[in-house]
Write a protein that holds these residues in place. Sequence first.
Motif, PDB file in Angstrom:
ATOM      1  N   SER A 122       0.845  -1.195   0.000  1.00 21.68           N
ATOM      2  CA  SER A 122       0.000   0.000   0.000  1.00 21.68           C
ATOM      3  C   SER A 122       0.879   1.243   0.000  1.00 21.68           C
ATOM      4  O   SER A 122       2.102   1.161   0.141  1.00 21.68           O
ATOM      5  N   GLU A 124       0.945   3.598   2.314  1.00 21.75           N
ATOM      6  CA  GLU A 124       1.508   3.779   3.650  1.00 21.75           C
ATOM      7  C   GLU A 124       2.713   2.873   3.865  1.00 21.75           C
ATOM      8  O   GLU A 124       3.713   3.263   4.457  1.00 21.75           O
ATOM      9  N   SER A 128       6.507   4.100   4.586  1.00 23.01           N
ATOM     10  CA  SER A 128       7.255   3.651   5.769  1.00 23.01           C
ATOM     11  C   SER A 128       8.550   2.961   5.358  1.00 23.01           C
ATOM     12  O   SER A 128       9.553   3.037   6.045  1.00 23.01           O
TER      13      SER A 128
END
Length: 196
Positions: A122, A124, A128
Amino acid sequence: LAAEEAALSGAPSKAKKSGMSSKKDKKKKKNELELLEEALVGNAEKQAKAAKKKERERKEREERMQMERDKLAKQKAASQDPLFANTHAMIGSMDDSDNGQDDVKVGRAANRANAEALSASSIEGALSALSTGGEEDQHPEKRMKALHKAFEERMLPEMKQQYPGLRLGQYKDKIFQLWKKSPENPMNQPRPVLKS
């Protein structure tokens, strides 16, 4: 007749000579033994001093050699290209691989290993994975006023002891001068480079 002539001339007789010669022989033997003992002790002392001197000279020689090696290393580092020195400091020498650091990957191999370890499905997860991982303070100057106030409260009693009789404004001026140079001041700390 010979004994009388010897007595008159002052020469000792054979009886006296034998008694005197035994005393002289004993004294002579004693002196020879003392000389021999002194020679042996003196020889041992000389050997000990020589051994100490050799050891001291060896240590001095080693120190000189170490100083020369350090000097050559400094000269080599100074003559090295600054960009190469920076790269060398960041990723280390390629010669170090035999020191048990075979598993340390550099360059593309490190990127591939990182990509394999981090799989993002994803947005996110991808963000990260791209983040540096450190939650460093990006804007410490926003909290500078509060940090200065805490520094001032901590330093005010010390300043009152050092400079008694000043007005509060004078104390605050002195504390502000210290704050400008203080390592607690966020403006004196190295700032992280923002990635675009």
